[in-house]
Design an enzyme around this catalytic site. Structure first.
Site, PDB file in Angstrom:
ATOM      1  N   SER A 181       0.852  -1.199   0.000  1.00 64.14           N
ATOM      2  CA  SER A 181       0.000   0.000   0.000  1.00 64.14           C
ATOM      3  C   SER A 181       0.881   1.240   0.000  1.00 64.14           C
ATOM      4  CB  SER A 181      -0.856  -0.023   1.273  1.00 64.14           C
ATOM      5  OG  SER A 181      -1.534   1.194   1.464  1.00 64.14           O
ATOM      6  N   TYR A 200      -2.993  -1.134  10.582  1.00 58.25           N
ATOM      7  CA  TYR A 200      -2.926  -1.540   9.166  1.00 58.25           C
ATOM      8  C   TYR A 200      -1.656  -1.009   8.486  1.00 58.25           C
ATOM      9  CZ  TYR A 200      -4.245  -1.625   4.186  1.00 58.25           C
ATOM     10  OH  TYR A 200      -4.268  -1.827   2.822  1.00 58.25           O
TER      11      TYR A 200
HETATM   12  P1  NAD Z   1     -11.126  -6.644  -1.149  1.00 56.40           P
HETATM   13  O1  NAD Z   1     -11.998  -6.583   0.038  1.00 56.40           O
HETATM   14  O2  NAD Z   1     -11.770  -6.778  -2.461  1.00 56.40           O
HETATM   15  O3  NAD Z   1     -10.084  -7.829  -1.012  1.00 56.40           O
HETATM   16  C1  NAD Z   1      -9.560  -8.264   0.208  1.00 56.40           C
HETATM   17  C2  NAD Z   1      -9.791  -9.758   0.284  1.00 56.40           C
HETATM   18  O4  NAD Z   1      -9.070 -10.280   1.386  1.00 56.40           O
HETATM   19  C3  NAD Z   1     -11.231 -10.163   0.496  1.00 56.40           C
HETATM   20  O5  NAD Z   1     -11.909 -10.308  -0.723  1.00 56.40           O
HETATM   21  C4  NAD Z   1     -11.098 -11.480   1.241  1.00 56.40           C
HETATM   22  O6  NAD Z   1     -11.308 -12.559   0.365  1.00 56.40           O
HETATM   23  C5  NAD Z   1      -9.655 -11.510   1.688  1.00 56.40           C
HETATM   24  N1  NAD Z   1      -9.581 -11.760   3.133  1.00 56.40           N
HETATM   25  C6  NAD Z   1      -9.666 -10.856   4.137  1.00 56.40           C
HETATM   26  N2  NAD Z   1      -9.586 -11.493   5.318  1.00 56.40           N
HETATM   27  C7  NAD Z   1      -9.442 -12.810   5.057  1.00 56.40           C
HETATM   28  C8  NAD Z   1      -9.312 -13.980   5.858  1.00 56.40           C
HETATM   29  N3  NAD Z   1      -9.272 -13.907   7.212  1.00 56.40           N
HETATM   30  N4  NAD Z   1      -9.213 -15.177   5.233  1.00 56.40           N
HETATM   31  C9  NAD Z   1      -9.240 -15.278   3.891  1.00 56.40           C
HETATM   32  N5  NAD Z   1      -9.334 -14.196   3.079  1.00 56.40           N
HETATM   33  C10 NAD Z   1      -9.441 -13.000   3.663  1.00 56.40           C
HETATM   34  O7  NAD Z   1     -10.232  -5.332  -1.097  1.00 56.40           O
HETATM   35  P2  NAD Z   1      -8.905  -4.874  -1.875  1.00 56.40           P
HETATM   36  O8  NAD Z   1      -8.813  -3.435  -1.593  1.00 56.40           O
HETATM   37  O9  NAD Z   1      -8.871  -5.369  -3.258  1.00 56.40           O
HETATM   38  O10 NAD Z   1      -7.757  -5.579  -1.025  1.00 56.40           O
HETATM   39  C11 NAD Z   1      -6.718  -6.331  -1.588  1.00 56.40           C
HETATM   40  C12 NAD Z   1      -5.386  -5.874  -1.029  1.00 56.40           C
HETATM   41  O11 NAD Z   1      -5.159  -4.539  -1.445  1.00 56.40           O
HETATM   42  C13 NAD Z   1      -5.298  -5.875   0.491  1.00 56.40           C
HETATM   43  O12 NAD Z   1      -4.074  -6.451   0.888  1.00 56.40           O
HETATM   44  C14 NAD Z   1      -5.286  -4.399   0.833  1.00 56.40           C
HETATM   45  O13 NAD Z   1      -4.569  -4.162   2.015  1.00 56.40           O
HETATM   46  C15 NAD Z   1      -4.599  -3.828  -0.370  1.00 56.40           C
HETATM   47  N6  NAD Z   1      -4.802  -2.392  -0.627  1.00 56.40           N
HETATM   48  C16 NAD Z   1      -6.029  -1.904  -0.903  1.00 56.40           C
HETATM   49  C17 NAD Z   1      -6.172  -0.553  -1.135  1.00 56.40           C
HETATM   50  C18 NAD Z   1      -7.511   0.047  -1.443  1.00 56.40           C
HETATM   51  O14 NAD Z   1      -7.640   1.270  -1.416  1.00 56.40           O
HETATM   52  N7  NAD Z   1      -8.528  -0.720  -1.744  1.00 56.40           N
HETATM   53  C19 NAD Z   1      -5.071   0.293  -1.103  1.00 56.40           C
HETATM   54  C20 NAD Z   1      -3.829  -0.241  -0.836  1.00 56.40           C
HETATM   55  C21 NAD Z   1      -3.701  -1.593  -0.597  1.00 56.40           C
END
Ligand code: NAD
Ligand code: MG
Length: 313
Positions: A205, A218
């Site tokens: 991130s 986080y």
């Molecule tokens: P998202 O909610 O679509 O994806 C996150 C996924 O993590 C969920 O779909 C779920 O399947 C999985 N997950 C969470 N807890 C879990 C558990 N205990 N067991 C199994 N699976 C689990 O959201 P996203 O934003 O696409 O997140 C993906 C990655 O991107 C994450 O690592 C997040 O930290 C990172 N990220 C997101 C953003 C943003 O703004 N959306 C920014 C920077 C980084």
């Protein structure tokens, strides 16, 4: 002879025409704030978001860059992981996605798209805060795919809390377990299966570089993801395995609408970036493809940003 020449000229003109890509203004290409408040319980469903995120369902075009590759993507049901899963399948890879049981409906949509791309897609649901499930997930993926050569540690947990005083030990533990322990357990289980040329990709991130005051726990885990990439790249370089990470800025996913941000911040989500809007998962897919592709063979220990103009790296 003359007509053959003519025919050849026409087809080369057609090819030139096909190559022209019209310019897309990145400011207006996708929805801009304000958005409506839309609370969901963790982990949230992409299908319930307004607007529904773009994971590349209608737009991503593959060119065979990952033909025959075998990928395990955690959190591949929605958001950034789903965008990577769709792109990988359209580039020719077979894909296992991991997700929580509550996300089966989102996962089913992804699995249907993988099959539509002519590849094999498998879902394995379970909670990655359990070490034994992490081991099962990798074993299951190896069995279904006949091996693994792309591991994407993408699943994540994010809950905004204004004050450190209000972060419970349970909440802190959940963030650390999901974002730090799980990639450790999953990677440890996958390593014996990764041959030279294989890749590991982490979703970090912008938070390690410019942490928000309300993402205290986080942000620390996402900094740990950067150290994971940079340490492991040094360890695995001599074995021919590349390790890289992606550092997204604000991206329109269920992670954010299910408590990753307070609901008033959802209304303005992405507004503070120079592009004035959040990213869509589809806009990150090609980074995950590039990091997995043989053509990126000198990139290891790197963090690739996609943050709409602010943040690092
Ligand atoms: P998202 O909610 O679509 O994806 C996150 C996924 O993590 C969920 O779909 C779920 O399947 C999985 N997950 C969470 N807890 C879990 C558990 N205990 N067991 C199994 N699976 C689990 O959201 P996203 O934003 O696409 O997140 C993906 C990655 O991107 C994450 O690592 C997040 O930290 C990172 N990220 C997101 C953003 C943003 O703004 N959306 C920014 C920077 C980084
Ligand atoms: Mg999900």
């Amino acid at each position: 002879m003359g007509s053959m020449f003519k025919a050849r000229r026409k087809s080369s003109m057609e090819m030139t025409e096909k190559k022209i890509q019209s310019l897309e203004d990145p400011r207006t290409k996708y929805p801009q704030p304000p958005f409506v408040k839309q609370p969901q319980a963790v982990p949230g469903l992409a299908s319930k978001m307004d607007p529904v995120p773009d994971h590349g369902e209608k737009t991503y075009k593959g060119t065979g860059r990952l033909t025959g590759r075998r990928a395990l993507i955690t959190g591949g049901d929605s958001g950034i992981g789903r965008a990577a899963a769709i792109a990988y399948a359209r580039e020719g890879a077979d894909v296992v996605i991991g997700y929580l049981p509550q996300e089966q409906s989102d996962a089913d949509e992804v699995l249907a798209l993988i099959e539509e791309a002519g590849r094999n897609g498998f879902g394995i649901s379970g909670d990655i805060t359990s070490e034994s499930f992490c081991v099962e997930l990798v074993a299951g993926a190896v069995k279904k795919l006949g091996g693994i050569d792309i591991l994407v540690n993408n699943a994540g947990h994010q809950q905004a809390v204004d004050s450190l005083a209000d972060i419970s030990s349970e909440g802190f533990d959940m963030t650390i377990k999901t974002n730090i322990y799980a990639p450790f357990w999953i990677t440890k289980a996958a390593l014996p299966h990764l041959e030279p040329g294989s890749v590991i990709i982490s979703t970090s991130s912008v938070q390690p570089y410019d942490p928000s005051e309300n993402l205290f726990d986080y942000a620390q885990t996402k900094a740990a993801n950067v150290a994971f990439v940079k340490s492991l790249a040094k360890q695995l370089g001599p074995k021919g395995i590349r390790v890289n990470g992606v550092a997204p800025g604000p991206v329109w996913t269920p992670l954010q609408t299910s408590g990753g941000q307070p609901q008033n911040a959802i209304e303005e989500f992405g507004k503070a970036t120079p592009l004035g809007r959040p990213g869509q998962p589809a806009e990150l897919a090609s980074i995950y493809v590039q990091l997995a592709d043989n053509s990126g063979s000198y990139a290891t220990g790197q963090i690739y940003g996609a943050a709409g103009g602010s943040g690092h790296p």
